[in-house]
Design a protein around this motif. Structure first.
Motif, PDB file in Angstrom:
ATOM      1  N   SER A 359      17.795 -22.879  79.455  1.00 48.40           N
ATOM      2  CA  SER A 359      17.409 -24.286  79.576  1.00 48.40           C
ATOM      3  C   SER A 359      15.917 -24.508  79.425  1.00 48.40           C
ATOM      4  O   SER A 359      15.486 -25.605  79.065  1.00 48.40           O
ATOM      5  N   VAL A 362      15.608 -23.822  75.229  1.00 49.29           N
ATOM      6  CA  VAL A 362      16.390 -24.613  74.271  1.00 49.29           C
ATOM      7  C   VAL A 362      16.464 -26.035  74.781  1.00 49.29           C
ATOM      8  O   VAL A 362      16.558 -26.261  75.997  1.00 49.29           O
ATOM      9  N   SER A 363      16.413 -27.000  73.885  1.00 51.96           N
ATOM     10  CA  SER A 363      16.495 -28.405  74.266  1.00 51.96           C
ATOM     11  C   SER A 363      17.760 -28.663  75.095  1.00 51.96           C
ATOM     12  O   SER A 363      18.862 -28.236  74.727  1.00 51.96           O
ATOM     13  N   THR A 364      17.588 -29.372  76.224  1.00 46.81           N
ATOM     14  CA  THR A 364      18.721 -29.637  77.115  1.00 46.81           C
ATOM     15  C   THR A 364      19.829 -30.396  76.401  1.00 46.81           C
ATOM     16  O   THR A 364      21.017 -30.104  76.594  1.00 46.81           O
ATOM     17  N   ARG A 365      19.458 -31.368  75.602  1.00 43.58           N
ATOM     18  CA  ARG A 365      20.492 -32.180  74.951  1.00 43.58           C
ATOM     19  C   ARG A 365      21.362 -31.329  74.032  1.00 43.58           C
ATOM     20  O   ARG A 365      22.576 -31.566  73.923  1.00 43.58           O
ATOM     21  N   TRP A 366      20.781 -30.307  73.396  1.00 44.72           N
ATOM     22  CA  TRP A 366      21.562 -29.429  72.528  1.00 44.72           C
ATOM     23  C   TRP A 366      22.359 -28.412  73.343  1.00 44.72           C
ATOM     24  O   TRP A 366      23.553 -28.195  73.084  1.00 44.72           O
ATOM     25  N   LEU A 367      21.713 -27.798  74.313  1.00 47.66           N
ATOM     26  CA  LEU A 367      22.388 -26.766  75.097  1.00 47.66           C
ATOM     27  C   LEU A 367      23.522 -27.344  75.934  1.00 47.66           C
ATOM     28  O   LEU A 367      24.660 -26.846  75.904  1.00 47.66           O
ATOM     29  N   SER A 369      25.063 -30.276  75.633  1.00 52.05           N
ATOM     30  CA  SER A 369      26.096 -30.906  74.804  1.00 52.05           C
ATOM     31  C   SER A 369      26.962 -29.861  74.118  1.00 52.05           C
ATOM     32  O   SER A 369      28.188 -30.026  74.006  1.00 52.05           O
ATOM     33  N   THR A 370      26.343 -28.755  73.665  1.00 55.78           N
ATOM     34  CA  THR A 370      27.130 -27.666  73.073  1.00 55.78           C
ATOM     35  C   THR A 370      28.077 -27.070  74.104  1.00 55.78           C
ATOM     36  O   THR A 370      29.242 -26.753  73.806  1.00 55.78           O
ATOM     37  N   PHE A 495      24.264 -35.886  74.760  1.00 57.29           N
ATOM     38  CA  PHE A 495      23.410 -35.768  73.577  1.00 57.29           C
ATOM     39  C   PHE A 495      22.519 -36.995  73.399  1.00 57.29           C
ATOM     40  O   PHE A 495      21.459 -36.905  72.772  1.00 57.29           O
TER      41      PHE A 495
END
Length: 519
Positions: A359, A362-367, A369-370, A495
């Motif tokens: 976290s 890596v961007s929170t919205r990407w991590l 949401s993935t 996201f």
């Protein structure tokens, strides 16, 4: 000579003054918002370990009681009221989370956390001494009050102690502890129940809790504290009664003896909805609200708690459905079903620290949401369930669900706490815990409604018994389709979160307590 003069004379006598001063300092320091052991800043990893110990105990207690319910029902002649042994704890914890978070902003998180642990230990002792079902239910309320303080304030202390870049990793480790507590509870409970009886599952908390209280009083740092303000009693009352009635209605709704059309259930749900609506109206108008509604205008925070709520609704549905599938349709024994269900918590305990570590990189919205997309794939794979599955078919799907949720949960909680203003961090932390508990309860209610309705409709259309495997499987598949959709919606919301604003410097009057030492 009056008591004040007696005390003054003791101070003057050789030795007594030192004794009285030592006792006074010990009692004050145990719950005060200052640290006297050393002027050096506390080790943040020792702080995390102390909080993890408390969280493990409270989580363990949430899961350890379930396995003892048949024994408690028999030995205390509790009858159907035995469900309130669990429900009273859940209702108390959930309905007071927000109140405890707000109080911690005013009184100091260290003092509130230690007080919560003391109440939890006292409640555990009283539960073990309970003489009938009514006394046990009442003492579970006391225990729930203590657990509420622990759950509400722990993440806020982590947020105060760790930098924004480190919070994800710290919360990831806490996520592993929660999973460990949930998975260990039934095992430990079974061992204690077989050797020492049902009261031992409560008594075991007492010596361990005393050690935890001592460690917390030594290790936990001073936390920011706001100036005293009038407490929002009206808002607290509306929230407490509203959540309690709503959760009770949601718990009664799926029960065969009640049903969603029962006047009592409809009345509880309606009253809960009206009181909670009144709570938000009041909070918007009162000058000193318990919950600052402006907090929800912080987009990253609102997106995080909404995504978490939807994720836990799905998790609650899965927790409700999967035991029935394993035991009724696959014919597993309770012991075998329990071992199969360990796959999820074990995966979560392994992956959650990894998610926390990632976290900060890596961007929170990407991590996050993935992670939710992976969770949705896991639930979708469950929608193909059949009566000829073997245990491995369940294990890899449960692991896939937990893998995704572990990647989501820690970064998401870290993002929410990073976005919350310092002055509202206690309430923001408790709101995350509240959304988790509310989501789990609503997930059970929603999944039960979908399962029963679709099962009965299919049975009626095909002229078969609603309890037949074909009807049961159809109902369960619809539940997993619904959960897949909920988690995908959570991924979209996750996201869409905006960019986080770095933590603002702490005002001197709020943060000065961080370096103030007593003694």
């Amino acid at each position: 000579m009056n008591e004040t003069q007696d005390l003054a004379s003791l101070h003057e006598q050789p030795g007594w003054g030192a004794v009285i001063k030592t006792v006074h300092l010990f009692v004050f320091d145990l719950t005060s918002n200052t640290t006297v052991s050393s002027p050096a800043p506390p080790n943040k990893w020792l702080v995390l370990a102390t909080l993890a110990f408390g969280t493990f105990m409270a989580t363990l207690d949430s899961s350890i009681v379930n396995i003892a319910l048949p024994t408690i029902r028999r030995e205390l002649d509790a009858g159907d009221s035995v469900e309130w042994v669990v429900l009273s704890y859940l209702l108390t914890t959930t309905s007071t989370l927000l109140i405890m978070g707000k109080l911690s902003d005013w009184l100091g998180r260290r003092r509130m956390y230690i007080t919560g642990f003391i109440i939890f230990v006292i409640g555990s002792l009283l539960c073990g001494l309970a003489w009938n079902s009514a006394s046990l239910i009442g003492f579970r309320v006391v225990q729930g009050l203590g657990a509420s303080m622990i759950f509400a304030i722990g993440p806020a202390i982590i947020s105060d102690t760790f930098t924004p870049a480190e919070r994800g990793q710290a919360l990831g480790l806490m996520g592993a502890i929660v999973a460990a507590g949930s998975s260990t509870g039934p095992v430990v409970g079974g061992l204690l129940l077989g050797k020492f009886g049902w009261s031992s599952i409560f008594f075991v908390n007492v010596p361990i809790g005393i050690i935890a209280i001592w460690r917390a009083s030594v290790v936990l740092p001073v936390s920011p504290k706001l100036p005293r303000q009038p407490f929002d009693l009206v808002g607290a009352g509306l929230f407490l009664v509203g959540v309690t009635t709503l959760l009770t209605g949601l718990d009664f709704g799926p029960e065969p003896e009640y049903g969603w059309g029962n006047p009592l259930v409809l009345g509880l749900l309606s009253m809960g909805a009206v009181l909670l609506a009144g709570f938000f109206v009041w909070e918007n108008r009162t000058p000193m609200p318990m919950l600052q509604l402006s907090l929800f205008r912080v987009r990253p925070y609102t997106s995080a708690i909404l995504a978490a709520w939807l994720g836990f609704v799905a998790a609650g549905g899965n927790l409700f459905i999967i035991p029935f599938f394993l035991q009724q349709l696959l014919g597993f024994t309770p012991q075998m079903a329990g071992l199969v269900l360990l796959a999820g918590p074990l995966t979560l305990s392994i992956v959650a620290p990894i998610g926390g570590y990632l976290s900060s990189r890596v961007s929170t919205r990407w991590l996050a949401s993935t992670g939710l997309v992976i969770t949705a794939l896991g639930y979708f794979s469950f929608s193909f369930l059949r009566a000829d599955w073997v245990w491995t078919d369940v294990v890899w799907r449960s692991s896939l669900v937990s893998l995704g949720f572990a990647l989501f949960q820690s970064p998401n909680s870290s993002s929410a706490l990073n976005a919350a203003p310092l002055a509202q961090r206690g309430v923001a932390s408790s709101m995350i815990a509240f959304m988790r508990n509310m989501g789990l309860v609503m997930g059970i209610a929603v999944s039960a409604a979908i399962w029963y309705n679709t099962r009965n409709q299919y049975a009626l259309t095909h002229s078969i018994d609603p309890t037949s495997p074909a009807a049961q499987l159809i109902g369960m598949r619809y539940v997993y389709w619904a959960m897949t959709c909920l988690v995908l919606l959570a991924a979209v919301i996750s996201f869409s979160r905006g960019k986080l604003i770095p933590d603002a410097p702490q005002p001197k009057d709020v943060g000065e307590g961080l370096t103030t030492m007593a003694g």
